[in-house]
Write an enzyme that holds these catalytic residues in place. Structure first.
Site, PDB file in Angstrom:
ATOM      1  N   ASP A 442       0.885  -1.151   0.000  1.00 32.80           N
ATOM      2  CA  ASP A 442       0.000   0.000   0.000  1.00 32.80           C
ATOM      3  C   ASP A 442       0.930   1.210   0.000  1.00 32.80           C
ATOM      4  OD1 ASP A 442      -2.484   1.368   0.341  1.00 32.80           O
ATOM      5  OD2 ASP A 442      -1.758   1.878   2.341  1.00 32.80           O
ATOM      6  N   ASP A 646      -6.524  -0.949   5.963  1.00 32.85           N
ATOM      7  CA  ASP A 646      -5.799  -2.042   5.325  1.00 32.85           C
ATOM      8  C   ASP A 646      -6.179  -3.395   5.922  1.00 32.85           C
ATOM      9  OD1 ASP A 646      -4.350  -0.359   3.666  1.00 32.85           O
ATOM     10  OD2 ASP A 646      -2.809  -0.039   5.192  1.00 32.85           O
TER      11      ASP A 646
END
Lengths: 757, 125
Positions: A442, A646
């Protein structure tokens, strides 16, 4: 000001009736500083509200003791440490006893061996009375059996009663059979002779096997204590005392167990931080290597968190305690590592299945070996041959090595991981990580710092850069906007002198204005200047377009109605990212990036760190979907992230890695937590996992091959072809070495150190 | 084949059959947990060459407290492993060690000694 009271709960020992409870209650209530005391007889707990200025937990305990009762220590980590100390002490004692038993067996075996060999010299044999010699050997062997080897027999018997068979069963049955046969040959040799069998004795076999197995155990115990060395070292890091500032300003050293939430603690240069908290006063550099593996000290100032067991380097500071005992970062890490050491790796399953049925199966094989040799060997030698092979099968088949193969490697490597700031949740995560062939990053917070930083400071033509920076920083120091903070940080690194701004005013969604040295300053977006009627020169406009083209946020600066400069702000890539990504790619892993940013920014960052494939404009809710997409391609995906959003993706991935200071939710969803915000941790985790699994496979191979080859040889399979038999003593030596070699192989992981670029 | 050989062969086969039956097929000692007033399911287990009882029945979703009393010094039983609950404990000899867990799924979960030789199971209903 109203004095603040504290509440303490004590576990009371020795109360037998309700009147005891009221007695303790009275004693507590009479203690100076106690405002209210309640004792519950059923739960054996006392809850006391008291003034910390007049009473301390120690005086409260003393009041209970004065009343004739006891207080059970309850602080979770203290009792855990005490328990550990007790276990360690018991283990040390067991080790001393084991060594003593080993030496007794060894010394006697050294005497028994040559005496048993006398029959090899016919000249000697003629002079010695065989019967008396056998009796002598019997007397020497009895202490080996009853003192040194007693544990094998009691353990085998206890196991037998539970229908459980362990390695001791094999040793006990093996040595027991050899001894009983020898005993019979010593006491009634005539019975054997009448059947044409030489009454041979195997006292040397019995004694030597016991000595060798004990040698294996001594070495094993020594190596085993080293497997958990890392976690013990971690536990030992905790500070023992803390310097607490009392409300009256007095500084007192108190044992760490007495530190309470909201206490103010002083830390001087070179001292350990006692527990977790937030700095209230002062600044310093703190060495956090023990928690994060990062060797460079971290700068800390007012408002920053500090963690227990880290080492204060240069400055002095005071911090307010936010966590004590089991809640501290160090305790959490220790708990996590302990948990992971208790888990089972899937690779272990086969070994588990085998060891569950192993011992009884070996006993059956040994019995059948005995029967076959008895039936097939020449009559005069059938009993000794059957016996020797029966014993050899039992002794060589000890499953120690099999049982030690995986857990010891896992213990060493999880401890090692913690040392490098890589926390592994369980053995399964460790095993999964070595299969990974795709790492999904990410972007924000992992590849990049996750916070804006000034990348370009562009004064307009004719402007003095240093002077302009001073002015800009003066305005931004008064703002709380993240972009303003980035500008202030930049000015600080440039060591711009601090000057004052007056009349500061934030303009919602646009920027801010203030007056510096009598000049009106505007800092903000294009709209701010546009609405103020300030036009940009073509040069400034061109520079702004260039920055925007690089996917940066642009701040415009105007002084006295004239555009005087631009500031480019962007989320910057960490210094270590590109190197770590290159290293992952070098390990044959494809690195993929995903981000919520537009394709332009995504391409910019990907290009900077050498990533070829990326997903842009991914909404937080779609992150897990991207992981699935990659998995659908048949990839084994490791997801690296740091935020709450996440968590679903971390859980969806084959292995999730939550990054440094990650939120609890992210840590909960991840198999591995990286204590440091640095992609190097991903490399370390995967390398450690690969090395650990390699070690486990070697261990299992050695353990399996050893047993699968060892048993048939011991049973005498090679005898018809090569006339080879395995002496039970040799079997004992090999067996002792096998578990030691597996342990040594696992301990090699202690030398693991992550490759750095 | 002489008589002795026949006797040895038959004894060997009988012994083998006994070993297989005794260790693999005989009945196990089962115990159910006792719930206390506070809702904790408590079970006392003695560790001596094995676990007695070695099959423990508990209910799902309620905290379980297992008290392991290790009644021997033999090193085989010094460690307790409950891999499904990520538990590894040292069991000091002649001491009681408490192990707490919360079974959230039904099923049979094995617990073993450090090397997987001594075995017991927790049956969650």
């Amino acid at each position: 000001m109203e004095p603040t009271t504290k509440t303490e709960t004590l576990d009371i020992e020795g109360m037998t009736c309700a009147s005891c409870a009221s007695f303790v209650e009275k004693s507590l209530t009479r203690t100076p500083g106690v405002q209210r005391a309640m004792v519950n007889f059923a739960t054996e707990k006392a809850t006391i509200d008291y003034l910390p200025t007049q009473a301390t937990p120690a005086t409260l305990k003393q009041a209970v003791v004065n009343a004739g009762y006891g207080v059970t220590e309850r602080a979770p980590d203290t009792s855990a440490a005490d328990r550990q100390a007790e276990i360690d002490q018991q283990k040390a004692l067991a080790y001393v006893k084991l060594k003593r038993r080993f030496w007794v067996a060894t010394v006697l075996a050294i005497v028994i061996m040559p005496l048993s060999m006398l029959m090899l010299w016919p000249a000697m044999m003629a002079r010695v009375n065989m019967q008396w010699l056998n009796y002598g050997l019997l007397v020497l062997t009895i202490p080996v059996l009853l003192y040194s080897g007693r544990e094998f027999f009691t353990s085998a018997w206890n196991g037998f009663k539970h229908r459980a068979a362990n390695m001791d069963t094999l040793i006990a049955v093996g040595t027991g059979a050899a001894f009983l046969y020898s005993l019979a040959a010593t006491v009634v040799p005539g019975w054997f002779m009448r059947r044409g069998i030489m009454p041979e004795v195997y006292y040397d076999t019995t004694a030597t096997i016991i000595a060798l197995i004990l040698l294996g155990k001594v070495l094993e115990l020594r190596a085993k204590t080293q497997t958990s060395a890392a976690i013990k070292a971690l536990m030992g890091l905790q500070a023992k005392t803390a310097r607490v500032v009392r409300p009256d300003g007095q500084e007192v050293d108190v044992p760490i167990e007495q530190v309470q939430l909201n206490d103010l603690i002083v830390v001087r240069p070179g001292e350990k931080v006692a527990t977790d908290g937030l700095i209230e006063e002062g600044r310093s550099a703190v060495d956090e290597a023990m928690l994060t593996g990062e060797s460079l000290p971290v700068e800390k100032k007012t408002g920053d968190p500090v963690f227990g067991a880290t080492l204060n380097k240069t400055g002095s500071f005071r911090f307010r305690v936010t966590k004590v005992g089991a809640d501290t970062m160090l305790s959490q890490i220790v708990k996590l590592v302990e948990d992971s050491q208790g888990s089972r790796a899937p690779i272990q399953r086969l070994a588990d299945k085998v060891s569950a049925i192993f011992v009884p199966t070996v006993v059956v094989i040994a019995i059948l070996t005995f029967v076959l040799w008895f039936d097939l060997a020449p009559v005069e030698a059938r009993l000794p041959l059957a016996l020797v092979n029966f014993v050899a099968v039992l002794i060589i088949a000890c499953p120690c090595a099999l049982g030690l193969a995986t857990p010891t490697a896992i213990m060493v490597s999880t401890g090692k991981g913690a040392e490098h700031g890589v926390l592994i949740r369980n053995a399964e995560a460790l095993e999964k990580a070595h299969q990974v062939n795709t790492v999904l990053l990410d972007k924000t917070g992992t590849i990049t710092r996750g916070e804006p930083a000034v990348t370009d400071f562009v004064p307009a033509e004719g402007q003095d850069a240093a002077q302009l920076l001073q002015v800009v920083a003066a305005v931004e120091r008064q703002s709380e906007h993240p972009l303003a903070e980035a500008v202030v940080r930049y000015a600080d690194t440039q060591q711009a002198p601090i000057i004052a701004a007056t009349g500061f005013q934030a303009i919602e969604g646009k920027g801010a204005q203030a007056s510096v040295n009598g000049q009106a300053v505007l800092i903000g977006n294009f709209r701010l200047l546009d609405e103020a009627g300030i036009s940009l020169s073509s040069a400034v406009r061109r520079q702004a377009d260039e920055l925007l083209g690089q996917a940066k946020t642009v701040l415009y600066v105007a002084m006295n109605q004239q555009a005087v400069g631009l500031i480019g702000v962007a989320d910057t890539v960490r210094e270590t990212s590109a190197a770590a990504i290159k290293r992952l790619q070098g390990m044959g892993i494809e690195v993929v990036m995903m981000t919520g940013d537009n394709p332009q920014t995504a391409a910019q960052v990907a290009g900077q760190v050498g990533i070829k494939r990326y997903f842009a404009e991914v909404l937080p809710a779609d992150k897990a979907g991207k992981v699935k997409e990659l998995q659908a391609e048949g990839r084994i995906v490791a997801m690296v992230g740091d935020g709450i959003n996440d968590a679903p993706a971390l859980a969806q991935a084959d292995i999730g890695l939550a990054m440094g200071g990650g939120t609890d939710v992210a840590m909960e969803a991840a198999g591995i937590t990286l204590m440091r915000s640095d992609l190097q941790g991903v490399v370390t985790a995967i390398e450690l996992s690969r090395q650990t699994i390699r070690t486990i496979k070697q261990n299992l191979f050695f353990a399996f091959i050893y047993n699968t080859l060892g048993i048939p040889i011991a049973a005498g399979l090679l005898y018809p072809f090569f006339g080879l038999l395995l002496s039970p003593m040799l079997a004992a030596g090999a067996m002792a070495l096998s578990s030691v070699s597996v342990l040594t192989n696992s301990l090699r992981l202690r030398s693991f150190s992550p490759a750095k670029n | 084949m002489d008589t002795t050989e026949i006797i040895v062969t038959l004894t060997g086969l009988a012994l083998s059959a006994f070993v297989i039956w005794y260790f693999f097929f005989s009945a196990r000692q089962t115990a159910s947990a006792v719930s206390t007033a506070s809702g904790v399911q408590e079970v006392d287990i003695t560790v001596k060459g094995g676990y007695s009882p070695d099959v423990i029945e508990v209910e799902r979703g309620k905290p379980v407290q297992l008290s392991f009393y290790r009644d021997e010094e033999n090193s085989c039983s010094e460690e307790l492993l409950m891999p499904d609950f990520s538990i590894r404990r040292d069991l000091p000899a002649f001491k009681t060690t408490l192990v707490e867990l919360l079974p959230q799924q039904a099923g049979t979960f094995t617990f073993t000694c450090g090397m997987g030789m001594l075995r017991g199971s927790l049956v969650v209903k």
